[in-house]
Design an enzyme around this catalytic site. Structure first.
Site, short mmCIF file in Angstrom:
data_model
loop_
_atom_site.label_atom_id
_atom_site.label_comp_id
_atom_site.label_asym_id
_atom_site.label_seq_id
_atom_site.Cartn_x
_atom_site.Cartn_y
_atom_site.Cartn_z
N HIS A 157 23.05 43.32 15.09
CA HIS A 157 22.93 42.15 14.03
C HIS A 157 22.45 42.90 12.79
O HIS A 157 21.48 43.03 12.23
CB HIS A 157 21.98 41.34 14.54
N GLU A 203 22.71 41.65 9.90
CA GLU A 203 21.77 40.77 9.29
C GLU A 203 20.42 40.70 9.62
O GLU A 203 19.60 40.06 9.04
CB GLU A 203 22.33 39.34 9.46
N CYS A 252 28.24 40.86 16.97
CA CYS A 252 27.63 40.42 18.45
C CYS A 252 28.66 39.83 19.33
O CYS A 252 29.58 40.34 19.73
CB CYS A 252 26.20 39.69 18.23
#
EC number: 4.3.2.10
Lengths: 251, 197
Positions: B179, B181, B77
């Site tokens: 992202h 994650e 990001c």
């Protein structure tokens, strides 16, 4: 292409899921972490956890819960309920929440939205509005829908966005619980006139209702609770249906 | 294997740590140059504002350290944007690993494009070992107002009115705008591929 989002909402009290849930494949239906992880696995795009705990212990309990959710859930989630100060938000974001939502506290002190956006960025500030249609317009209600104001939902949404709210979570009290569909007019008004995403909430009863809110009202996301918890609509089937109807969805 | 997550004044570090944990890897969040330099893998995460982040990195001497790293580095990001040459966000000179300009999304007509882009978007034109187990047109979770333009280093493309770099790669530097994650299984597979580099 950016997809429309399906967002199950889980009410939390004292660290447990409140609304009755009945899933065979999870050990403890009251455990918000297991339920959240299951929804994520089924294809939910995001989750909202709404804390309705009223005790003094709530802050600590909630932070611990948020950490555990972040540990186990691999999609973004928002935490809301009773957030009134920058410090509350700081703790929740540091605990692993992706976004927070504010409602009554922001209406009572709109500067809170500016402060939060400045401190943490608009992308993690969701403004929740509870609204009811009466006397020819949609008005803002506070304190979980118990207190009426004379401010129109659209005006408050517009002000909040100008102060830095990054998303609007709009719940129609007229529609909530009816299973007769989302409030398409006010959702559409906000979604088509504000340059932030609008999450529609309240009234989902059939899969067709989701098509309506995405296509007619142009909502960016749709939130529902009981129809998912009671398995009246299951997320994989809903997404398949939306996909077939030509709605742009992660599938 | 040692995985260092660069600690600086930007959010979402905990989420990255938890995502690694779910893959059975324990990362170390650190701003200690020696610890970062000696790690097998380095993750450079971030949600926040470019100029403040760059200022912090310079103060800590992390700017020079990051560009000198030899092991695989993954920017996420804001991490991707800071690895570029320059960002329009407060006219910020960035680290310059990728010779790419970071620009703000512009809506062609008012309210057509909601900014920031928040949500799941598909990634295409995948050509990096990072995407070895990520199928073409997989959906990833994005939250951003600024984007890296297309460049010869682009290894994944996403469209939000315009086509832009969803991922960049040059030598040992990898970067993703989304992202991983927070991107369910697709994101986890990407992180796994990075950890195996």
């Amino acid at each position: 292409m950016l997809t429309k989002r399906i967002i199950p909402c889980l009410d939390i009290k004292d660290g447990r899921t409140v609304k009755g849930v009945n899933f065979e494949n999870i050990r403890d239906a009251g455990d918000p972490i297991e339920l959240g992880a299951l929804y994520a696995q089924q294809g939910a795009d995001e989750l909202v956890f709404l804390d309705i705990t009223a005790t003094n212990e709530r802050r600590k309990t909630l932070a611990e819960l948020v950490t555990n959710i972040a540990r186990h859930v691999n999609i973004p989630f928002t935490v809301g309920g009773g957030i009134a100060a920058v410090e509350d938000v700081s703790v929740l974001l540091q605990s692993g929440a992706d976004k927070i939502s504010v409602n009554t506290s922001a209406f009572k002190r709109p500067e809170l939205v500016d402060e939060l956006a400045r401190e943490f960025g608009s992308q993690c500030i969701v403004l929740a509005i509870d609204t009811r249609f009466e006397d020819g317009d949609w008005y803002v209600y506070l304190n979980g829908g118990r207190v009426k104001t004379d401010v129109k939902a659209y005006d408050w949404a517009r002000e909040a966005v100008s102060r830095g709210a990054g998303e609007i979570l709009l719940t129609s009290m007229n529609n909530d619980g009816t299973k007769q569909g989302f409030a398409l007019d006010i959702t559409g008004l906000l979604s088509q006139n504000l340059n932030v995403p609008v999450i529609a909430s309240g009234g989902a009863g059939t899969m067709e209702h989701f098509v309506d809110v995405f296509e007619t009202a142009q909502a960016d996301a749709a939130l529902a609770a009981s129809i998912f918890h009671y398995k009246e609509i299951e997320i994989p089937a809903l997404k398949q249906y939306l996909y077939k109807k030509g709605v742009n969805i992660r599938f | 294997m040692k995985t260092a997550i660069i600690k600086y004044n930007a959010g979402n570090i905990r989420s990255v740590l938890f995502a690694l944990e779910r893959l059975g890897v324990s990362g170390t969040v650190t701003d200690d140059p020696e610890e970062i330099r000696s790690a097998d893998k380095v993750i450079f995460p971030g949600v926040g504002e470019a100029s403040t982040a760059m200022q912090y990195l310079r103060q800590k001497g992390l700017d020079k350290l990051i560009v000198s790293l030899q092991q695989p580095v993954l920017g996420i990001c804001l991490g991707l944007q800071l690895l570029c040459r320059h960002s329009e966000e407060n006219d910020t000179t960035c680290l310059g690993v990728f010779d790419v300009e970071v620009k703000r999304f512009q809506s062609p007509v008012p309210n057509l494009l909601k900014i920031p882009q928040i949500g799941w978007n598909n990634i295409a034109g995948l050509h990096s070992t990072l995407f070895e187990h990520v199928p073409e047109n997989s959906y990833m979770y994005f939250v951003h107002s600024y984007y890296a333009a297309l460049s010869p280093d682009t290894v994944a493309i996403t469209n939000y009115v315009i086509n832009y770099s969803a991922a960049l790669q040059k030598d040992n530097f990898y970067a993703v705008q989304f992202h991983p994650e927070k991107s369910a299984d697709a994101g986890a597979r990407l992180l796994e591929s990075f950890l195996k580099l």
